[in-house]
Design a protein around this motif. Structure first.
Motif, PDB file in Angstrom:
ATOM      1  N   ASP A   1       0.806  -1.218   0.000  1.00  0.00           N
ATOM      2  CA  ASP A   1       0.000   0.000   0.000  1.00  0.00           C
ATOM      3  C   ASP A   1       0.839   1.267   0.000  1.00  0.00           C
ATOM      4  O   ASP A   1       0.309   2.357   0.235  1.00  0.00           O
ATOM      5  CB  ASP A   1      -0.950   0.012   1.199  1.00  0.00           C
ATOM      6  N   ALA A   2       2.135   1.147  -0.269  1.00  0.00           N
ATOM      7  CA  ALA A   2       3.014   2.317  -0.205  1.00  0.00           C
ATOM      8  C   ALA A   2       2.683   3.301  -1.328  1.00  0.00           C
ATOM      9  O   ALA A   2       2.406   2.910  -2.458  1.00  0.00           O
ATOM     10  CB  ALA A   2       4.476   1.886  -0.302  1.00  0.00           C
ATOM     11  N   GLN A   3       2.729   4.573  -0.993  1.00  0.00           N
ATOM     12  CA  GLN A   3       2.539   5.661  -1.948  1.00  0.00           C
ATOM     13  C   GLN A   3       3.755   6.564  -1.850  1.00  0.00           C
ATOM     14  O   GLN A   3       3.843   7.422  -0.967  1.00  0.00           O
ATOM     15  CB  GLN A   3       1.243   6.423  -1.664  1.00  0.00           C
ATOM     16  N   ILE A   4       4.710   6.352  -2.753  1.00  0.00           N
ATOM     17  CA  ILE A   4       5.995   7.035  -2.701  1.00  0.00           C
ATOM     18  C   ILE A   4       6.105   7.899  -3.944  1.00  0.00           C
ATOM     19  O   ILE A   4       6.481   7.435  -5.025  1.00  0.00           O
ATOM     20  CB  ILE A   4       7.152   6.024  -2.615  1.00  0.00           C
ATOM     21  N   ALA A   5       5.741   9.153  -3.810  1.00  0.00           N
ATOM     22  CA  ALA A   5       5.833  10.089  -4.925  1.00  0.00           C
ATOM     23  C   ALA A   5       7.187  10.781  -4.969  1.00  0.00           C
ATOM     24  O   ALA A   5       7.674  11.126  -6.045  1.00  0.00           O
ATOM     25  CB  ALA A   5       4.714  11.137  -4.826  1.00  0.00           C
ATOM     26  N   ASN A   6       7.793  10.985  -3.800  1.00  0.00           N
ATOM     27  CA  ASN A   6       9.097  11.639  -3.705  1.00  0.00           C
ATOM     28  C   ASN A   6      10.040  10.750  -2.907  1.00  0.00           C
ATOM     29  O   ASN A   6       9.607   9.880  -2.147  1.00  0.00           O
ATOM     30  CB  ASN A   6       8.974  13.010  -3.037  1.00  0.00           C
ATOM     31  N   ALA A   7      11.315  11.001  -3.074  1.00  0.00           N
ATOM     32  CA  ALA A   7      12.306  10.192  -2.371  1.00  0.00           C
ATOM     33  C   ALA A   7      12.154  10.301  -0.866  1.00  0.00           C
ATOM     34  O   ALA A   7      12.372   9.325  -0.135  1.00  0.00           O
ATOM     35  CB  ALA A   7      13.709  10.614  -2.798  1.00  0.00           C
ATOM     36  N   THR A   8      11.754  11.459  -0.381  1.00  0.00           N
ATOM     37  CA  THR A   8      11.618  11.635   1.064  1.00  0.00           C
ATOM     38  C   THR A   8      10.449  10.851   1.648  1.00  0.00           C
ATOM     39  O   THR A   8      10.320  10.766   2.869  1.00  0.00           O
ATOM     40  CB  THR A   8      11.447  13.126   1.386  1.00  0.00           C
ATOM     41  N   ASP A   9       9.591  10.281   0.804  1.00  0.00           N
ATOM     42  CA  ASP A   9       8.498   9.449   1.302  1.00  0.00           C
ATOM     43  C   ASP A   9       8.955   8.048   1.697  1.00  0.00           C
ATOM     44  O   ASP A   9       8.212   7.324   2.351  1.00  0.00           O
ATOM     45  CB  ASP A   9       7.395   9.321   0.237  1.00  0.00           C
ATOM     46  N   VAL A  10      10.146   7.656   1.288  1.00  0.00           N
ATOM     47  CA  VAL A  10      10.592   6.275   1.508  1.00  0.00           C
ATOM     48  C   VAL A  10      10.643   5.925   2.992  1.00  0.00           C
ATOM     49  O   VAL A  10      10.106   4.878   3.398  1.00  0.00           O
ATOM     50  CB  VAL A  10      11.957   6.045   0.829  1.00  0.00           C
ATOM     51  N   PRO A  11      11.259   6.718   3.869  1.00  0.00           N
ATOM     52  CA  PRO A  11      11.303   6.310   5.283  1.00  0.00           C
ATOM     53  C   PRO A  11       9.926   6.223   5.940  1.00  0.00           C
ATOM     54  O   PRO A  11       9.774   5.534   6.949  1.00  0.00           O
ATOM     55  CB  PRO A  11      12.169   7.397   5.942  1.00  0.00           C
TER      56      PRO A  11
END
Length: 798
Positions: free
Chosen positions: A126-136
């Motif tokens: 269910d991950a929503q990673i639009a930017n690199a900073t969303d990863v953590p």
């Protein structure tokens, strides 16, 4: 006396020395004699919201089954969201901590993996990673888990990330580096990737990925050490993908470990006329060109690849080896940069790789230090363990994503037998597993038995009720008969001829019932609880009455065959008016009853074809007609909710069922309709007992003054001597044989006294905006009264 005391002291010293020697001598024996316990966690994430992957769930099922055969107590799941993944990792850490010091833990994670600022992350579905900073925030940092696992006092841990794939996340601004980052395992730990650090595996259609297929094959080879299993896996992956994928591992696992033992009747090893020590220590230049490449690939070290280029710079595999060296050198450089974690270190990286894959990671860290994003003219350059890349390597590092499925690199030939034996014939093409229908449950592939000379590992504590472990050769005895089918005590049964032994085993276990359950990998405790809650959530799933629609196909049905979603739940349309579902025998949920409804009321037969009201949020109560902006039902139709009050009907005549009588006094007045005659012991209609409250206990306001209540009228006697007013006969709606036919309707005179009801219920509080007409309950029939006007011999009615 002094001599005697001295002798006693000498004897006491020798006694203590003997005791200590005995303790030292017996401790290794006790440790050696204690059975080894094996536990494993297997996760396959495939159903990503950003796009499903074809192989990770099947790969996890294959690895889980192979570990079961090797004596592991396996728990696993597929398609975990962030909460489920965190709970699963927490459950496994608790299990590993409680398993004792003689435990070996194996962890396999398949799906999407990401690297971000020096750490690897495993991505939930269910991950929503639009930017690199969303990863953590959206993904799980693997380093936290591996360090916690290594801190547990056990024999060792093995962590496999089958997750180095080209990912669809954070593709716009400041993209992520491709693949997984180089890491250092903790003490007594092995970490493995399906693709080398900084590279990604090519997409595969399935049913299994090359890495999982190769790893399962090598685990099943008896007698191989842990290091040999992963070295041969790397050679097989290169063979299966024609060099497009090169796996990687790093190990500090010091204890002796083998997945299976090799029996004394085993055939001679097909690999190598040399022993492993001779192959590993022989100089690369002493191999011929073909063998030299696989010797370097077997060692998988930067020095080995550089030795190959020094010996064979013009070989067909030289360009591929340069790409491998370029990716490894950059991964080592970034690892040392991240460990230093200073502005000078990031400037040093940017000077070496101005367009490298970790440029944006370096700049994000420089922003954290509030330092210049580009290297200044003068600064202290850190010393790396690897030299700067030569110009031919830069062309590989400047690529957005590096993988070896490129015609420019040339394709690797099959590895020679000196390094890797051909795959076993029964393990070349694997049949796809049946798709899992239960929530989170891993697919169960068809088990291929191991050769007869491959033995279960010795000195281990096998898990209970493990069909795969008990039937690694498909040798079963002690048959019994269940439902006229011969089944052995482990869940296996004879199968039709022409099937493979693995198909016979799986088919027999399915027949046995208990065996079928044992073939599936157990869910982690938290995931199992979540699956049960999703299947039996009373807020979303209830037992519906007979005549209600079946549950939507997307609603899980396992474990509760009688539970169905309410009509209209999950975006499903409401049932068509007049159609009744085929599910019978269901228990009807209690409806919210009106304060004026009688306890033993029956449903109005005239309302059988009425359209059901919208469902309430609580899954039990239905929304009232006219609520939420819906139009009120047509006159003459009553809601199908038993025990609920009826709102004011609309004027009759539009539905073709009941016509307005001639002589009505105005558009806002509706002539009274007769009430059906009620048998003495018949139950009265609860639908007409009073106004219908809404969800807040308030009565519904009439939509317009044209809507009037149908007051019950006394039955009129049939008088052949009286002139009958011409009126259309009322039509019967859904007539029922058990109820009497209503008497014909006669017009009432304006000045005739209205009959008084015997019992008037207490009026409900009305809104100030409008008053609502109360409907009294139907009165018992009375003898008809004679007309005082209008009849022959009487004055005319005015």
């Amino acid at each position: 006396m002094m001599g005697l005391s001295f002798k006693k002291m000498i004897w006491a010293f020798f006694a203590i020395a003997l005791v200590l020697a005995g303790i030292v001598a017996t401790s290794p024996a006790d440790a050696q004699g204690s059975p080894e316990k094996r536990i494993a966690l297997v996760v396959g994430n495939a159903a990503y919201k950003t796009g499903a992957l074809p192989t990770p769930a099947n790969d996890a099922g294959l690895i889980a089954q192979t570990l079961q055969a090797a004596g592991f107590d396996v728990i696993g799941a597929r398609d975990l969201d962030q909460n489920g993944l965190r709970d699963t990792l927490r459950d496994f850490l608790a299990k590993a901590n409680a398993s004792g010091p003689h435990t070996v833990a194996f962890v396999y994670l398949a799906g999407y993996g990401l690297q971000y600022q020096g750490d690897n992350y495993f991505v939930p579905v269910d991950a929503q990673i639009a930017n690199a900073t969303d990863v953590p925030v959206e993904a799980i940092r693997v380093t936290d888990f591996t360090k916690s696992l290594a801190a547990i006092n056990n024999r060792g841990s093995i962590v496999v990330l089958d997750a180095a794939r080209a990912n669809p996340f954070a593709q716009s601004n400041q993209p992520l580096a491709g693949g997984l980052t180089l890491v250092e395992p903790d003490a007594n730990q092995l970490i493995a990737f399906n693709a080398a650090p900084g590279t990604v595996a090519p997409p595969e259609a399935g049913p299994y990925g090359s890495y999982a297929h190769a790893l399962a094959e090598m685990i099943r080879v008896g007698g191989l050490s842990l290091g040999d299993v992963f070295d041969r896996t790397r050679l097989r992956v290169s063979d299966l993908t024609k060099g497009a994928e090169i796996s990687w591992d790093a190990s500090k696992f010091n204890n002796a470990f083998t997945f299976f033992d090799r029996g004394p009747d085993a055939p001679a090893a097909q690999v190598s006329s040399y022993d492993n020590a001779a192959i590993r220590t022989k100089a690369i230049r002493d191999f011929d060109e073909k063998d030299a490449y696989f010797a370097a690939l077997d060692r998988d070290s930067l020095q080995g690849y550089e030795d190959f280029l020094a010996a064979y710079p013009n070989d067909s595999m030289a360009r591929r080896v340069r790409a491998i060296i370029a990716a490894r050198r950059e991964a080592i450089t970034w690892r040392e940069t991240w460990i230093a974690d200073t502005p000078e270190a990031y400037w040093s990286y940017l000077r070496r790789y101005p367009r490298g894959p970790h440029v944006w990671d370096a700049r994000r860290r420089l922003e954290h230090f509030d330092a210049a994003l580009e290297p200044p003219p003068s600064f202290t350059v850190i010393e790396y363990d690897v030299p700067p890349p030569p110009p031919p390597e830069i062309v590989y590092i400047d690529r957005p994503v590096l993988y070896f499925d490129d015609a420019d690199f040339g394709y690797a030939p099959p590895p020679p037998v000196v390094f890797l034996a051909p795959p076993p014939p029964d393990f070349v093409v694997l049949a796809p597993p049946q798709p899992s229908v239960d929530l989170y449950v891993l697919p169960a592939p068809v088990f291929v038995p191991v050769p007869g000379w491959v033995l279960p590992p010795r000195d281990i504590a096998p898990p209970e009720n493990n069909i795969i472990f008990n039937n690694i050769h498909n040798t079963v005895e002690n048959n019994t008969v269940i439902n006229n089918t011969t089944v052995n005590e482990n869940g296996a049964a004879p199968a039709a001829p022409g099937l493979t032994t693995g198909q016979k085993l799986v088919g027999a276990a399915v027949v046995a019932g208990a065996g079928a359950a044992a073939l599936h990998v157990a869910l982690p405790p938290s995931v199992q609880k979540a699956a049960v809650l999703q299947k039996q959530n009373p807020a979303a799933v209830v037992k519906v009455p007979a005549g209600s629609p079946a549950a939507p196909s997307g609603q899980p049905q396992a474990g509760n065959a009688g539970a169905h979603a309410l009509p209209g739940a999950n975006g499903q349309p409401l049932p068509t008016v007049g159609k009744t579902p085929a599910n019978k025998g269901q228990v009807q949920p209690k409806q919210a009853q009106s304060p004026q409804s009688a306890p033993n009321t029956v449903q109005n037969p005239a309302a059988a074809g009425a359209k059901p009201a919208p469902l309430g949020a609580n899954g039990k109560a239905h929304a009232l007609p006219g609520a939420n902006g819906q139009p009120l039902p047509a006159a003459g139709k009553t809601p199908a909710n038993q025990g609920q009050a009826q709102t004011k009907p609309a004027p009759q005549g539009a539905n073709g069922g009941v016509h307005a009588l001639p002589g009505a006094k105005g558009p806002n007045q509706v002539a009274k309709t007769p009430a059906p005659q009620v048998a003495p012991n018949a139950k009265q209609n609860s639908v007409a007992t009073g106004p219908k409250p809404n969800a807040h206990g308030q009565t519904i306001k009439p939509a317009a003054p044209a809507i009037a209540a149908k007051a019950p009228a006394k039955p009129k006697p049939v008088n052949n001597n009286q002139p009958h007013v011409a009126a259309a006969p009322p039509q019967r709606v859904n007539p029922v044989a058990s109820q009497p036919k209503p008497a014909p309707h006669a017009t009432a005179q304006a000045r005739a006294p209205a009959p008084k009801p015997q019992a008037q219920p207490r009026p409900q509080p009305q809104p100030k905006a409008a008053q609502q007409v109360k409907r009294p309950p139907p009165a018992p029939p009375k003898p008809p009264e004679k007309k005082k006007c209008g009849a022959p011999g009487l004055p005319a009615c005015h």
